[in-house]
Scaffold this active site. Sequence first.
Site, PDB file in Angstrom:
ATOM      1  CB  SER A 146      -0.928   0.024   1.210  1.00 22.36           C
ATOM      2  OG  SER A 146      -0.193   0.121   2.413  1.00 22.36           O
ATOM      3  CE  LYS A 188      -3.044   2.292   4.687  1.00 22.66           C
ATOM      4  NZ  LYS A 188      -2.848   1.405   3.520  1.00 22.66           N
TER       5      LYS A 188
END
Length: 304
Positions: free
Chosen positions: A83, A157
């Site tokens: 990701s 993230k």
Amino acid sequence: MVVGARSGREEPEDRGPTSSGSSGGSSGGGEAPIDTNDRDGGGGKKQQRSFWKELPLLIVIALALAWLIKTFLLQAFSIPSASMENTLRIGDRVLVDKLTPWFGSEPERGEVVVFHDPGGWLGETVPVDTNPVTGAIQKGLSFVGLMPSAEEKDLIKRVIAVGGDTVECKGTGPVKVNGKALEEPYIYPGNTPCGDRPFGPIKVPQGRIWVMGDHRQDSLDSRYHQNLPGNGTVSVDEVVGRAVVVAWPIGNWSTLPVPSTFDQPGINAAAAGLPATALPAAGGLAGAVPLVMWRRRHLINRAG
């Protein structure tokens, strides 16, 4: 027995302690050298403790230091998914700064952060059957920070917006924060800024952050959890710390700085509730009011 040099009398070789002014012995009256053998009362050498007896204590101290570093300073995390490619690759080990949050520091735009699952982001994880012995070893090493934990649900993230910001992305992008378009060179090649999930505008509540993965089309980030409590945002209390460096493998070593696009002029002013163009006008108004009041008072006094 030795013969005295002057008296000719026989004198014992071992003489008793002399005064500081006498010159007894061959040392010339100075202090006797320190006995490095450190003899005990029995006259033998003091026996040193065996290395193998010291080893358990050294191990305990090392583990205690590792636990302190993991808890309060730095902790290593392993990257499990794609990701955040190409910034972070599967199998990379990153070091996360856990010290600054203890001093009240909060995540800022552009930082790569590790945070606990806010609830429902990772779904239900199926427990992995492991050997009891290896499972116990992993738990012990993960407790002191020498191995990643197999039970903690953490994500990594990039922070795109913080409390008070308005964030949106329409069509193929770009992502806008407080009306300012972001230039995002860190996005995975071939991806668009919105990926396949346009969103917003969304007002980020105070004390929360909006996060997105760099691999926009392979990241289940804030965009995909707007139906959960927090509307896709993450509480700053869930943030473990900021990832500061890729430590392993050596070939991937790199720092993780904040991209310059998050420092562009006006982005903070808009977050405070004022558009960038309003700041000069507000400053001019604040300076003009006292001048107008003074002139009015002056005219009234002249008329009187």
